[in-house]
Design an enzyme around this catalytic site. Structure first.
Site, PDB file in Angstrom:
ATOM      1  N   GLN A 279       0.822  -1.210   0.000  1.00 23.87           N
ATOM      2  CA  GLN A 279       0.000   0.000   0.000  1.00 23.87           C
ATOM      3  C   GLN A 279       0.855   1.258   0.000  1.00 23.87           C
ATOM      4  OE1 GLN A 279      -3.515  -0.046  -0.440  1.00 23.87           O
ATOM      5  NE2 GLN A 279      -2.687  -2.051  -1.008  1.00 23.87           N
ATOM      6  N   HIS A 282       1.643   3.050  -3.332  1.00 21.93           N
ATOM      7  CA  HIS A 282       0.643   3.854  -4.035  1.00 21.93           C
ATOM      8  C   HIS A 282       1.018   5.321  -4.082  1.00 21.93           C
ATOM      9  CE1 HIS A 282      -2.917   1.502  -5.158  1.00 21.93           C
ATOM     10  NE2 HIS A 282      -2.665   0.727  -4.128  1.00 21.93           N
ATOM     11  N   GLU A 348      -9.291   1.887   5.825  1.00 23.06           N
ATOM     12  CA  GLU A 348      -9.793   1.540   4.497  1.00 23.06           C
ATOM     13  C   GLU A 348      -9.633   0.039   4.265  1.00 23.06           C
ATOM     14  OE1 GLU A 348      -8.853   2.655  -0.181  1.00 23.06           O
ATOM     15  OE2 GLU A 348      -7.320   2.940   1.355  1.00 23.06           O
ATOM     16  N   HIS A 349      -8.412  -0.456   4.459  1.00 24.59           N
ATOM     17  CA  HIS A 349      -8.116  -1.889   4.375  1.00 24.59           C
ATOM     18  C   HIS A 349      -7.601  -2.358   5.736  1.00 24.59           C
ATOM     19  CE1 HIS A 349      -7.000  -0.082   0.373  1.00 24.59           C
ATOM     20  NE2 HIS A 349      -7.792  -1.044  -0.062  1.00 24.59           N
ATOM     21  N   ASP A 382      -7.534  -5.628  -4.333  1.00 29.47           N
ATOM     22  CA  ASP A 382      -7.332  -4.571  -5.321  1.00 29.47           C
ATOM     23  C   ASP A 382      -7.640  -5.044  -6.741  1.00 29.47           C
ATOM     24  OD1 ASP A 382      -6.599  -2.647  -3.521  1.00 29.47           O
ATOM     25  OD2 ASP A 382      -4.442  -2.922  -3.776  1.00 29.47           O
ATOM     26  N   HIS A 441     -54.336  18.445   6.462  1.00 34.32           N
ATOM     27  CA  HIS A 441     -53.987  17.033   6.334  1.00 34.32           C
ATOM     28  C   HIS A 441     -55.183  16.151   6.701  1.00 34.32           C
ATOM     29  CE1 HIS A 441     -49.960  18.595   6.091  1.00 34.32           C
ATOM     30  NE2 HIS A 441     -49.398  17.381   6.063  1.00 34.32           N
TER      31      HIS A 441
END
Length: 450
Positions: A279, A282, A348-349, A382, A441
């Site tokens: 990761q 990235h 996230e992961h 991924d 109403h």
């Protein structure tokens, strides 16, 4: 892998020691490692200017922004059908086979997610239905920065198609090296999925074009506005999505990627290190966090990082990410404490490398996606797990979900009462209308029986 290079020290992979700390939920959340990069507030005014420019000047603004940010001259951002066809025809057969496998697995999972309509008879003649209806048109954003994220084409398009969306447009940044169009592998992935409306537009301007549309000008074909915008991106993309939310639906304000690994003394340090690196490559701002009660494992992971990082292709990027304030080891008292830290971090992961990993995973409340055991690395998710890799970041997994079929659906309630069924409840409607001082109403019910 590159040739052998000199080893590096990972003293900069910092340690946060939470052992014995009695922290409130708020304090624990505040103790989590986070990036010190640009915030929404710091870029909001610049993003607002881009959005306003696209809204007011349309294609002229898009052309100017393409020249300014991407260095390309672009009369119209739409990718010609011929270019899509050629990109698919020239795609490496092995890459095509990998994309096809990814598509097949993602489609199986996406179709299984589609909710069923529900009908209930509250009383005789009183029928309620919840229908799930796809949005009409979506705009999908695929980043094109440090990596060529063809897999993001799959992750965005497949659930939209599974939901039944009829009009799908895709945008990705243009490249000077490719004639002002997105990367050919991204074009090929779009063509493989049957997407023929593709634009070479990057960043906040892509989000603006999708949200507000661009009117036709002379021989320049319009870009129709969409109902939902999805896809990950940098801080400018995430801020643009925040600013147009309400004009269109969005999936989440996905930012720079992150991984957390909850591991005990049974974990294999070489696997943990490899996954942290995966990761970190990235982005220099990517977050890689190890959560463990084992000082021995933490030391072994640092040793593995020192051995593995010099051999990885994007060494400089990885070193920067691993030594940043967003990365490091969090020492906890035990796995129970580690679960609480995982929920505070809301990764996230999240990988689980513990004894009885599946049971531990079942107790996690906050994560975009959970990867269980030695043979479920994040990189599987991924590409080819069948799950979706567009996931909430920066702690937003505490309240947001990853991209899925539900992103492209909305529920619609249908109420169908007979005269007898309305009569049965009419007095209650009248009384509640009186209580709220909304007599009209109640009159709307009375008139039906007068």
């Amino acid at each position: 892998m590159t040739a052998q290079t000199s080893p590096v020290s990972f003293d900069a992979f910092r340690t946060i020691d939470l052992r014995g700390a009695q922290l409130s939920a708020a304090d624990l959340k505040g103790a989590m490692p986070r990036s010190e990069t640009a915030s929404f507030d710091s870029v909001a005014s610049r993003v607002e200017d881009i959005i306003d420019d696209v809204r007011s000047r349309g294609f002229d603004a898009l052309s100017d922004l393409a020249q300014r940010f991407d260095g390309v001259t672009q009369p119209h951002p739409r990718v010609p059908a011929k270019a899509l066809k050629e990109a698919l025809e020239s795609l490496d057969p092995d890459v095509r086979a990998a994309l096809e496998e990814s598509i097949d697995r993602a489609r199986v999972f996406a179709l299984a997610q589609k909710p069923q309509d529900v009908s209930v008879n509250i009383r005789p003649g009183a029928a309620l239905t919840q229908r799930w209806v796809p949005v009409n048109r979506v705009g999908l954003y695929v980043p094109g920065g440090l990596a060529v994220l063809a897999s993001s084409v799959v992750m965005n398009v497949v659930p939209a198609q599974a939901a039944g969306v009829e009009s799908i447009a895709l945008a990705s940044p243009p490249h000077k090296d490719f004639g002002g169009m997105p990367h050919p592998v991204i074009l090929a992935a779009a063509a493989l999925l049957g997407i023929d409306e593709v634009y070479g537009i990057g960043g906040a301007q892509a989000i603006a074009a999708f949200a507000y549309g661009v009117r036709a000008e002379g021989d320049r074909e319009a870009i129709a506005p969409v109902d939902v915008v999805t896809g990950p991106g940098n801080i400018y993309v995430a801020t643009a999505k925040r600013l147009v939310k309400g004009v269109v639906g969005i999936d989440a304000e996905a930012g720079t990627t992150e991984i957390a690994v909850l591991a005990d003394g049974t974990a294999q340090a070489r696997l943990v290190a490899a996954d942290l690196i995966s990761q970190a490559e990235h982005d220099p701002n990517a977050a890689s966090v190890l959560i463990t009660p084992s000082e021995e494992l933490a030391a072994a992971v640092r040793s593995e990082l020192a051995a593995q990082v010099p051999a990885t292709r994007h060494r400089e990027r990885v070193e920067t990410a691993l030594s940043g304030p967003q990365s490091g080891t969090i020492l906890v008292d035990d796995v129970e404490h580690g679960i609480a830290v995982c929920d505070a971090y809301a990764a996230e992961h999240l990988e689980i490398h513990t004894a009885d990993a599946a049971a531990v995973a079942g107790r996690i409340r906050n994560a975009g996606a959970i990867f269980v055991g030695d043979y479920s690395p994040v990189s599987l998710g991924d590409y080819c797990a069948g799950s979706n890799h567009v996931l909430p970041t920066a702690g937003t997994a505490a309240f947001a979900s990853g991209l899925g079929v539900h992103t492209f659906l909305r529920s619609m309630q249908v109420i169908d009462y007979s005269a007898d069924a309305l009569r049965e409840v009419s007095a209650h409607v009248v009384e509640l209308a009186k209580a709220e001082d909304l007599p009209g109403h109640g009159d709307a019910v009375r008139v039906r029986f007068s």
